[in-house]
Enzyme design. Structure first.
Site, mmCIF file in Angstrom:
data_model
loop_
_atom_site.group_PDB
_atom_site.id
_atom_site.type_symbol
_atom_site.label_atom_id
_atom_site.label_comp_id
_atom_site.label_asym_id
_atom_site.label_seq_id
_atom_site.Cartn_x
_atom_site.Cartn_y
_atom_site.Cartn_z
ATOM 1 N N ASP A 74 0.856 -1.184 0.000
ATOM 2 C CA ASP A 74 0.000 0.000 0.000
ATOM 3 C C ASP A 74 0.896 1.239 0.000
ATOM 4 O OD1 ASP A 74 0.999 0.079 2.620
ATOM 5 O OD2 ASP A 74 -0.761 -0.956 3.391
ATOM 6 N N ASP A 76 1.637 4.941 1.736
ATOM 7 C CA ASP A 76 1.378 5.820 2.876
ATOM 8 C C ASP A 76 1.938 7.205 2.570
ATOM 9 O OD1 ASP A 76 0.324 3.681 4.498
ATOM 10 O OD2 ASP A 76 2.373 2.984 4.742
ATOM 11 N N ASP A 158 9.802 3.846 13.135
ATOM 12 C CA ASP A 158 10.411 2.703 13.811
ATOM 13 C C ASP A 158 11.811 2.366 13.290
ATOM 14 O OD1 ASP A 158 9.204 1.853 11.453
ATOM 15 O OD2 ASP A 158 8.005 0.272 12.370
HETATM 16 P P1 ATP Z 1 3.914 -2.774 5.030
HETATM 17 O O1 ATP Z 1 2.770 -1.834 4.762
HETATM 18 O O2 ATP Z 1 4.654 -3.245 3.831
HETATM 19 O O3 ATP Z 1 3.582 -3.852 5.983
HETATM 20 P P2 ATP Z 1 5.026 -0.425 6.256
HETATM 21 O O4 ATP Z 1 6.443 -0.105 6.638
HETATM 22 O O5 ATP Z 1 4.380 0.472 5.253
HETATM 23 O O6 ATP Z 1 5.034 -1.932 5.814
HETATM 24 P P3 ATP Z 1 2.850 0.275 7.953
HETATM 25 O O7 ATP Z 1 2.309 -0.487 9.107
HETATM 26 O O8 ATP Z 1 2.003 0.464 6.761
HETATM 27 O O9 ATP Z 1 4.202 -0.459 7.585
HETATM 28 O O10 ATP Z 1 3.328 1.678 8.509
HETATM 29 C C1 ATP Z 1 3.740 2.742 7.663
HETATM 30 C C2 ATP Z 1 4.925 3.455 8.285
HETATM 31 O O11 ATP Z 1 4.558 4.029 9.534
HETATM 32 C C3 ATP Z 1 6.120 2.566 8.598
HETATM 33 O O12 ATP Z 1 6.969 2.390 7.498
HETATM 34 C C4 ATP Z 1 6.801 3.327 9.714
HETATM 35 O O13 ATP Z 1 7.571 4.381 9.204
HETATM 36 C C5 ATP Z 1 5.634 3.929 10.461
HETATM 37 N N1 ATP Z 1 5.190 3.065 11.572
HETATM 38 C C6 ATP Z 1 4.223 2.130 11.560
HETATM 39 N N2 ATP Z 1 4.066 1.543 12.739
HETATM 40 C C7 ATP Z 1 4.965 2.125 13.565
HETATM 41 C C8 ATP Z 1 5.293 1.971 14.946
HETATM 42 N N3 ATP Z 1 4.676 1.073 15.704
HETATM 43 N N4 ATP Z 1 6.255 2.772 15.444
HETATM 44 C C9 ATP Z 1 6.885 3.702 14.682
HETATM 45 N N5 ATP Z 1 6.630 3.873 13.388
HETATM 46 C C10 ATP Z 1 5.683 3.108 12.829
HETATM 47 MG MG MG Z 2 2.358 0.388 4.580
#
Ligand code: ATP
Ligand code: MG
Length: 468
Positions: A74, A76, A158
């Site tokens: 997705d 963001d 994170d």
């Molecule tokens: P994917 O969507 O492929 O699982 P993602 O890295 O995009 O991985 P998301 O859960 O969609 O993960 O979160 C988007 C972004 O928000 C992350 O890349 C990170 O920068 C931030 N993020 C998400 N959860 C946390 C958290 N618990 N603590 C700190 N930052 C976070």
């Molecule tokens: Mg994501």
């Protein structure tokens, strides 16, 4: 692709785990991402916000994955606009979340998630911002709605590899935390002090493992070591959030590797205490059953087939049933009610950790009940079972049990043949069954009303015993 990215990276890379206030900037010629790979809805959200005078970037997993030549799950967006300001820009937008407010901008089935830049709020600051942010006594962040600058936002993310910002207008990447360096070295590294960052949000431990499995990266040593000690902090996480996280862990196509890492880091037992106990008591069988379930889940996802969380949870918990059944039997409960009661207890206990919704707990029970019924095939029972909407899951589960070494007297093969057989062959198969049964030992006719005693484990019924 990676080669291209790094060959062209001319400026020297800075090391260190703390984010910089000025980012490393990669121009369009220094990275392999091109606008065509990005959802046009995501680009349009960023451009719209920028035209309205806000800062806006693509951020997180999508930038990371595009750099690694992986299709992002997705897209963001991070912006300087507050959730209310974002909502005002789009008719198709909804503010969601409480712990962490976000805006979802809807385009048909695609949702672009827009988050306002946030700041890390130092401990002790809560009073001033108590309605926006709060922590509990162990440092866990309970609310996280203190907004900040782009630099602040990079710092509170994170992992370094998740703190890359891409501007589709200039096609530049901003790297505040040496994320590009860690992508190149295949490292999952927390930004800032790992212990503190895990204490703030213990789910980050699960995320570290999830990304390590998905990307086949190592968790950098300083980010890995605290996990062993802090794993029990997962008990503080609301069970509904853990349910969502567990689905992400096991339904992303890398479940088997994820499971191995969860076990290695001591996280599995925090999520599935009863299954971890079974893993200790009967390691070969439990590991084989769970692993085989996850391998087939991964395969189905790869083949774009549907997967049901119910089957997955049924498998994860099944090895924990025997000990409970035996305990109840020892207290004098007959086999079948003991099985029912054990199943009920196990699921209720599991739900305290991970809030499995009713729409999944019901089918788990049905899959397990089916294991009791599949061995009973006489008369019309087999055909009735075949018509049961849960037959397929029950049959697959039987094969899974067999794959882990459960002895069922060839029950799986029997059902495989029965499904393919013609009507008359089916009649023959049922006749053979009763002959086999009477050949071994003439069966006593049951008087109507008499209670039927049948030990689980007989005739391929679930085998809840190390003691049979
Ligand atoms: P994917 O969507 O492929 O699982 P993602 O890295 O995009 O991985 P998301 O859960 O969609 O993960 O979160 C988007 C972004 O928000 C992350 O890349 C990170 O920068 C931030 N993020 C998400 N959860 C946390 C958290 N618990 N603590 C700190 N930052 C976070
Ligand atoms: Mg994501």
């Amino acid at each position: 692709m990676l080669k291209k990215l790094f060959k062209s990276l001319r400026s020297p890379l800075r090391r260190g785990k703390h984010p910089h206030s000025t980012p490393e900037v990669l121009s369009s010629s220094q990275h392999p991402i091109n606008r065509g790979e990005i959802s046009r809805y995501a680009t349009s959200v960023v451009e719209r916000l920028q035209h309205a005078g806000y800062q806006a970037y693509l951020v997180g997993g999508c930038v990371r994955d595009l750099l690694l030549d992986i299709d992002p799950k997705d897209f963001d967006v991070a912006t300087s606009a507050t959730p209310e300001q974002v909502r005002a820009e789009f008719r198709n937008a909804r503010v969601i979340g409480r712990r962490f407010k976000l805006v979802h901008v809807h385009f048909g089935r695609e949702i672009i998630e827009v988050a306002t830049f946030r700041a890390n709020h130092p401990e002790g600051d809560e009073e001033e911002n108590s309605n926006l942010s709060s922590r509990n006594e162990s440092g866990r962040i309970l609310r996280d709605n203190v907004y900040g600058s782009l630099e602040d936002d990079a710092q509170r993310r994170d992992f370094t590899i998740n703190a890359l910002y891409y501007d589709p207008a200039t096609e530049r990447i901003l790297d505040y935390a040496n994320g590009v360096h860690d992508i190149r070295n295949h490292l999952i590294r927390l930004i800032g002090d790992p212990t503190q960052r895990y204490q703030e949000d213990p789910v980050r431990m699960l995320r570290a493992v999830r990304f390590a499995a998905k990307l086949d990266f190592d968790i950098e040593k300083h980010s890995a070591v605290p996990i062993y000690k802090l794993a029990p902090m997962l008990r503080e996480i609301p069970s509904a959030r853990l349910f969502e996280e567990v689905l992400k862990l096991f339904l992303a196509g890398y479940a088997e590797f994820t499971y191995e890492l969860l076990v290695d880091y001591g996280l599995f037992g925090e999520l599935f205490p009863a299954s971890a106990a079974a893993l200790k008591a009967d390691p070969d069988y439990t590991d084989a059953l769970i692993r085989n379930a996850l391998i087939s889940t991964d395969l189905r996802i790869q083949q774009k087939k549907t997967v049901t969380p119910a089957f997955l949870f049924a498998a994860l918990l099944w090895p924990a049933l025997p000990a409970r059944v035996i305990k109840l039997q020892d207290r004098g409960m007959p086999a079948i009610p003991a099985m029912q009661e054990a199943a009920h207890e196990l699921i209720s206990e599991q739900c305290l950790r991970i809030a499995i919704p009713k729409r999944f707990t019901m089918p788990i029970r049905e899959i397990w009940d089916m294991q009791e019924r599949l061995p009973r095939r006489s008369g019309k029972r087999s055909d009735l079972l075949l018509e049961n909407p849960r037959f397929r899951a029950g049959y697959d589960f039987l094969l899974l049990r067999e794959s882990a070494g459960e002895q069922t007297g060839g029950l799986g093969d029997w059902w495989t043949a029965y499904q393919d057989a013609s009507d008359s062959d089916r009649r023959g198969m049922i006749r053979d069954l009763s002959q086999e049964a009477s050949g071994d030992a003439p069966r006593k006719r049951r008087r109507s009303g008499s209670k039927r005693k049948r030990a689980p484990g007989a005739d391929g019924a679930p085998k809840p015993t190390a003691r049979e």
